[in-house]
Write a protein that holds these residues in place. Structure first.
Motif, mmCIF file in Angstrom:
data_model
loop_
_atom_site.group_PDB
_atom_site.id
_atom_site.type_symbol
_atom_site.label_atom_id
_atom_site.label_comp_id
_atom_site.label_asym_id
_atom_site.label_seq_id
_atom_site.Cartn_x
_atom_site.Cartn_y
_atom_site.Cartn_z
ATOM 1 N N ARG A 53 10.864 57.906 61.510
ATOM 2 C CA ARG A 53 10.546 59.251 62.004
ATOM 3 C C ARG A 53 11.696 60.219 61.806
ATOM 4 O O ARG A 53 11.526 61.421 61.882
ATOM 5 C CB ARG A 53 10.135 59.201 63.467
ATOM 6 N N TYR A 54 12.911 59.697 61.536
ATOM 7 C CA TYR A 54 14.057 60.547 61.241
ATOM 8 C C TYR A 54 14.334 60.618 59.743
ATOM 9 O O TYR A 54 15.342 61.169 59.332
ATOM 10 C CB TYR A 54 15.311 60.037 61.958
ATOM 11 N N GLY A 55 13.487 60.017 58.929
ATOM 12 C CA GLY A 55 13.680 60.029 57.490
ATOM 13 C C GLY A 55 14.716 59.028 57.008
ATOM 14 O O GLY A 55 15.294 59.204 55.949
ATOM 15 N N MET A 56 14.967 57.959 57.778
ATOM 16 C CA MET A 56 15.989 56.983 57.407
ATOM 17 C C MET A 56 15.445 55.561 57.410
ATOM 18 O O MET A 56 16.107 54.633 57.845
ATOM 19 C CB MET A 56 17.198 57.036 58.348
ATOM 20 N N GLU A 57 14.224 55.386 56.937
ATOM 21 C CA GLU A 57 13.619 54.065 57.018
ATOM 22 C C GLU A 57 14.204 53.061 56.044
ATOM 23 O O GLU A 57 14.100 51.865 56.251
ATOM 24 C CB GLU A 57 12.108 54.157 56.809
ATOM 25 N N VAL A 58 14.844 53.501 54.989
ATOM 26 C CA VAL A 58 15.360 52.589 53.981
ATOM 27 C C VAL A 58 16.878 52.551 54.074
ATOM 28 O O VAL A 58 17.532 53.564 53.861
ATOM 29 C CB VAL A 58 14.923 53.032 52.568
ATOM 30 N N PHE A 59 17.416 51.389 54.398
ATOM 31 C CA PHE A 59 18.861 51.212 54.368
ATOM 32 C C PHE A 59 19.259 50.954 52.929
ATOM 33 O O PHE A 59 18.730 50.058 52.277
ATOM 34 C CB PHE A 59 19.282 50.038 55.258
ATOM 35 N N ARG A 60 20.191 51.732 52.425
ATOM 36 C CA ARG A 60 20.589 51.652 51.025
ATOM 37 C C ARG A 60 21.575 50.513 50.809
ATOM 38 O O ARG A 60 22.461 50.280 51.623
ATOM 39 C CB ARG A 60 21.221 52.973 50.565
ATOM 40 N N ASN A 61 21.424 49.815 49.691
ATOM 41 C CA ASN A 61 22.340 48.730 49.358
ATOM 42 C C ASN A 61 23.516 49.214 48.535
ATOM 43 O O ASN A 61 24.507 48.526 48.427
ATOM 44 C CB ASN A 61 21.602 47.620 48.606
ATOM 45 N N SER A 62 23.394 50.372 47.936
ATOM 46 C CA SER A 62 24.480 50.935 47.146
ATOM 47 C C SER A 62 25.099 52.104 47.901
ATOM 48 O O SER A 62 24.390 52.983 48.374
ATOM 49 C CB SER A 62 23.942 51.423 45.800
ATOM 50 N N PRO A 63 26.419 52.141 48.019
ATOM 51 C CA PRO A 63 27.032 53.277 48.724
ATOM 52 C C PRO A 63 26.847 54.596 47.979
ATOM 53 O O PRO A 63 26.953 55.654 48.575
ATOM 54 C CB PRO A 63 28.508 52.886 48.815
ATOM 55 N N ARG A 64 26.561 54.547 46.710
ATOM 56 C CA ARG A 64 26.362 55.777 45.943
ATOM 57 C C ARG A 64 25.037 56.456 46.280
ATOM 58 O O ARG A 64 24.822 57.607 45.937
ATOM 59 C CB ARG A 64 26.449 55.480 44.458
ATOM 60 N N GLN A 65 24.145 55.749 46.943
ATOM 61 C CA GLN A 65 22.861 56.310 47.345
ATOM 62 C C GLN A 65 22.818 56.640 48.829
ATOM 63 O O GLN A 65 21.806 57.096 49.324
ATOM 64 C CB GLN A 65 21.735 55.324 47.031
ATOM 65 N N ALA A 66 23.888 56.400 49.556
ATOM 66 C CA ALA A 66 23.898 56.583 51.009
ATOM 67 C C ALA A 66 24.881 57.683 51.394
ATOM 68 O O ALA A 66 25.835 57.957 50.675
ATOM 69 C CB ALA A 66 24.289 55.281 51.697
ATOM 70 N N ASP A 67 24.611 58.307 52.542
ATOM 71 C CA ASP A 67 25.553 59.292 53.064
ATOM 72 C C ASP A 67 25.901 59.044 54.531
ATOM 73 O O ASP A 67 26.618 59.823 55.129
ATOM 74 C CB ASP A 67 25.034 60.711 52.869
ATOM 75 N N LEU A 68 25.408 57.964 55.111
ATOM 76 C CA LEU A 68 25.753 57.578 56.481
ATOM 77 C C LEU A 68 26.149 56.115 56.491
ATOM 78 O O LEU A 68 25.406 55.264 56.009
ATOM 79 C CB LEU A 68 24.558 57.790 57.424
ATOM 80 N N MET A 69 27.323 55.838 57.031
ATOM 81 C CA MET A 69 27.754 54.455 57.199
ATOM 82 C C MET A 69 27.710 54.125 58.680
ATOM 83 O O MET A 69 28.373 54.792 59.486
ATOM 84 C CB MET A 69 29.171 54.245 56.661
ATOM 85 N N ILE A 70 26.905 53.132 59.035
ATOM 86 C CA ILE A 70 26.852 52.647 60.406
ATOM 87 C C ILE A 70 27.665 51.357 60.438
ATOM 88 O O ILE A 70 27.230 50.336 59.916
ATOM 89 C CB ILE A 70 25.408 52.400 60.871
ATOM 90 N N VAL A 71 28.856 51.422 61.008
ATOM 91 C CA VAL A 71 29.718 50.242 61.101
ATOM 92 C C VAL A 71 29.303 49.503 62.358
ATOM 93 O O VAL A 71 29.586 49.932 63.470
ATOM 94 C CB VAL A 71 31.206 50.630 61.142
#
Length: 187
Positions: A53-71
């Protein structure tokens, strides 16, 4: 009726507001689960809590496709350079959520093998407290990040802060005080 009398709408809105809305609506997280907090992060993406519902259903496996890191979880000294490398490979603008007490402050593991807070490695935008934090806490941290993106507070903070690259003298990023998530406390 003159053009100055119109309120902002889809024709007269500011480009900055449109860009902030687009960034807020399309935050893509990178998978970086390290310990028990990762189970709660995976649960937040499941059907019961539905991060879609927030538009973040797919966790990206490549950092080049992501803009949020959840440590999510404790960071060992051996994992710290890998975490920094993944952060450096992410595209700008990039955001970090520190999930759990181990990622935020080292938790109960006060020893030489673990980093005492991920903010020594990368700049943290929002902290999600708990051991482990519930999926609701992570969702609240995401909503707090969305609000920071909408208001532009992150850009102002990064302009005045120490640069996010490692300083040569001490090889640590100098953090400033980010926003902590408070559960049940109204703003």
């Amino acid at each position: 009726m003159a053009l100055e009398d119109l309120q902002h709408n889809f024709l007269t809105g500011r480009v900055e507001d449109l860009v902030r809305w687009a960034r807020r609506a399309s935050v893509w997280p990178a998978t970086f689960g390290l310990a028990c907090c990762a189970i709660e992060m995976m649960a937040a993406g499941g059907a019961d809590f539905d991060l879609a519902r927030y538009g973040m259903e797919v966790f990206r496996n490549s950092p080049r496709q992501a803009d949020l890191m959840i440590v999510a979880g404790r960071v060992s000294q051996k994992m710290a350079p890998v975490l920094r490398q993944v952060y450096d490979q992410m595209a700008e603008p990039k955001y970090v959520i520190s999930m759990g007490v181990c990622a935020s402050s080292g938790g109960l593991f006060n020893n030489y093998a673990l980093v005492q807070g991920v903010d020594q490695i990368v700049p943290v935008d929002v902290y999600a407290p708990g051991c482990p934090p519930s999926p609701e806490t992570l969702m609240h941290a995401i909503l707090t990040l969305h609000e920071q993106i909408r208001t532009g507070e992150i850009l102002q903070r990064r302009r005045t802060a120490t640069p996010t690259h490692l300083r040569e003298a001490d090889q640590h990023w100098t953090p400033e005080v980010p926003v902590a998530v408070r559960i049940g406390t109204p703003k």
